[in-house]
Design an enzyme around this catalytic site. Structure first.
Site, PDB file in Angstrom:
ATOM      1  N   ARG A   1       0.816  -1.217   0.000  1.00 37.04           N
ATOM      2  CA  ARG A   1       0.000   0.000   0.000  1.00 37.04           C
ATOM      3  C   ARG A   1       0.854   1.272   0.000  1.00 37.04           C
ATOM      4  NH1 ARG A   1      -5.510  -0.045   1.670  1.00 37.04           N
ATOM      5  NH2 ARG A   1      -6.359  -2.115   1.359  1.00 37.04           N
TER       6      ARG A   1
ATOM      7  N   ARG B   1      -3.344   6.992   1.292  1.00 33.59           N
ATOM      8  CA  ARG B   1      -3.790   8.211   1.981  1.00 33.59           C
ATOM      9  C   ARG B   1      -2.776   8.857   2.906  1.00 33.59           C
ATOM     10  NH1 ARG B   1      -9.087   5.124   3.655  1.00 33.59           N
ATOM     11  NH2 ARG B   1      -7.388   3.613   3.681  1.00 33.59           N
TER      12      ARG B   1
ATOM     13  N   ARG C   1      -6.808  12.057  -5.391  1.00 29.95           N
ATOM     14  CA  ARG C   1      -8.089  11.379  -5.167  1.00 29.95           C
ATOM     15  C   ARG C   1      -9.236  12.389  -5.150  1.00 29.95           C
ATOM     16  NH1 ARG C   1     -10.291   8.225   0.017  1.00 29.95           N
ATOM     17  NH2 ARG C   1     -10.241  10.393   0.664  1.00 29.95           N
TER      18      ARG C   1
ATOM     19  N   ASP D   1      -7.218  -2.042  -7.194  1.00 32.81           N
ATOM     20  CA  ASP D   1      -7.705  -2.710  -5.989  1.00 32.81           C
ATOM     21  C   ASP D   1      -8.026  -4.158  -6.308  1.00 32.81           C
ATOM     22  OD1 ASP D   1      -8.502  -1.802  -3.113  1.00 32.81           O
ATOM     23  OD2 ASP D   1      -9.964  -3.300  -3.713  1.00 32.81           O
TER      24      ASP D   1
ATOM     25  N   TYR E   1     -15.533 -10.769   0.640  1.00 30.99           N
ATOM     26  CA  TYR E   1     -16.200  -9.477   0.408  1.00 30.99           C
ATOM     27  C   TYR E   1     -17.505  -9.660  -0.366  1.00 30.99           C
ATOM     28  CZ  TYR E   1     -11.956  -7.209   2.089  1.00 30.99           C
ATOM     29  OH  TYR E   1     -10.920  -6.802   2.875  1.00 30.99           O
TER      30      TYR E   1
END
Ligand code: CP3
Length: 354
Positions: free
Chosen positions: A27, A31, A40, A77, A154
């Site tokens: 990652r 952020r 973003r 992703d 998920y």
């Protein structure tokens, strides 16, 4: 295509000699970087960012401008596949992923398409092509996907879960439905990863974030077997070079021998695993990637350095180590911190490669 200037990462995955231990961060685009948050915002939301190859390329390159990383990872992703299958993916503010149409029964599974990577997922392949050309051969590009089991969690839970109640109910009550879903996902992941290689990915990683919530027999039957099926179907050479494959099961430290049996080139390790022990068990067969606790990035510069030194010593001299975090970098990490980490890996690893 340009020749690769820095191929330490690919060489280490193949257990070939290197001058310094290569390092990248799970990652690494995200952020914690203010420049990521700006892009973003410009894109509108996370999936719009993933769907825009120029912006996805820009955020892929951001961490490489700040740190001396030895690999770039495609900005995308793992949930692009279930999204392309039509489940209706959204990321709510601060709540993680959500699917509008979770998978509940055999009919749902049968109706799921196997996405064509150059059609429904063309934006990912365009991102790979754009990034690969922008990298100009400086470092290799990692392509990736989620494991069938992790994607299924998920898809069946409808989002993130702490208890995995729905998918475990399916697993124990209606295992044939789950197997049908996992088989379809394995086919989809294999096509998707091979398309990434055709588009320019030079190494592949499969993220099995949730394999570690299973019992040993269930891990084999519902996670590992499907990853093995994928590994067997992957393109392992491109542009005259091997394309190494890394499998990462978080909390999978007790299954390293079985993971190595899939025929992968490397195993990703979380921070709970002792590297010396892992190397004794499987290091003659596969390379090892990891495994600093991402929380160490909250430590002082000297604390980070000591931890890097400890991990390098734990692996010891010789080939087959890619330095990484044991899981993704946290979003509140000070962007000055990874500099200490990355530089320490390069500087302190030299004596281990003489
Ligand atoms: O530098 C990189 O590694 C970027 C590429 C990348 C992302 N996700 C971007 C992302 C990769 C390799 C992933 C993998 C991923 N995605 C995994 C496996 C690795 C792991 O962390 O265990 C999983 C389980 C996902 C699913 C996912 N995506 C979740 C659960 C979330 C929400 C939680 C969170 O961190 O916000 C995402 C969103 C996501 N994927 C973000 C990023 C940068 C944050 C989105 C944002 O900008 O708000």
């Amino acid at each position: 295509m340009q020749p690769l200037v820095n191929d330490r990462y690919l060489r280490a995955l193949l257990r070939q000699p290197v001058d310094e231990t290569p390092v990248w961060m799970m990652r690494q685009a995200g952020r914690y970087l203010p420049e990521y948050r700006d892009v973003r915002t410009q894109a509108g939301d996370f999936m719009s960012l993933c769907r825009n190859p120029e912006l996805a390329c820009e955020v892929t390159l951001q961490p490489l401008r700040r740190y001396a990383l030895d690999a770039a990872i495609l900005f995308s992703d793992i949930l692009t596949i279930p999204d392309a299958m039509g489940l209706g993916l959204t990321f709510g503010q601060g709540e993680g992923p959500r699917f509008a149409r979770p998978v509940t029964c055999l009919r749902d599974v049968q109706q799921l398409p196997v996405p064509d990577p150059e059609d429904e997922l063309r934006y990912v392949m365009d991102a790979v092509r754009t990034i690969r050309s922008a990298l100009q051969g400086k470092v290799p590009l990692i392509g990736f996907a989620g494991s069938p089991w992790t994607l299924a969690t998920y898809m069946v839970e409808g989002g993130s879960s702490k208890t995995f109640t729905r998918i475990k109910q399916m697993m124990v009550r209606e295992p044939e439905i789950l197997h049908a879903l996992l088989a379809k996902l394995a086919d989809s992941v294999c096509l998707y990863l091979n398309a990434q290689v055709a588009a320019g990915a030079q190494s592949l990683m499969i993220f099995d974030t949730w394999g570690g919530v299973l019992s040993t027999p269930a891990y084999r039957a519902f996670s590992l077997d499907y990853m093995a099926r994928i590994v067997a179907g992957l393109t392992r050479e491109s542009e005259g070079r091997p394309v190494p494959v890394t499998l990462f099961t978080k909390n999978g430290g007790q299954w390293l021998e079985a993971i190595a049996d899939t025929g992968c080139d490397a195993i990703g390790l979380d921070w709970t695993v002792d590297l010396a022990d892992a190397r004794r068990r499987v290091g003659h067969r596969v390379a090892l990637q990891g495994n600093m606790d991402p929380a160490m990035l909250y430590a002082s510069a000297s604390g980070i350095e000591q931890e890097v030194a400890r991990i390098l010593a734990e692996f010891g001299p010789g080939n087959g180590h890619v330095f990484n975090l044991g899981h993704g970098i946290a979003q509140d990490v000070d962007p000055a911190q990874p500099t200490h980490f990355v530089d320490a890996v390069h500087r302190l690893s030299r004596p281990y490669h003489r």
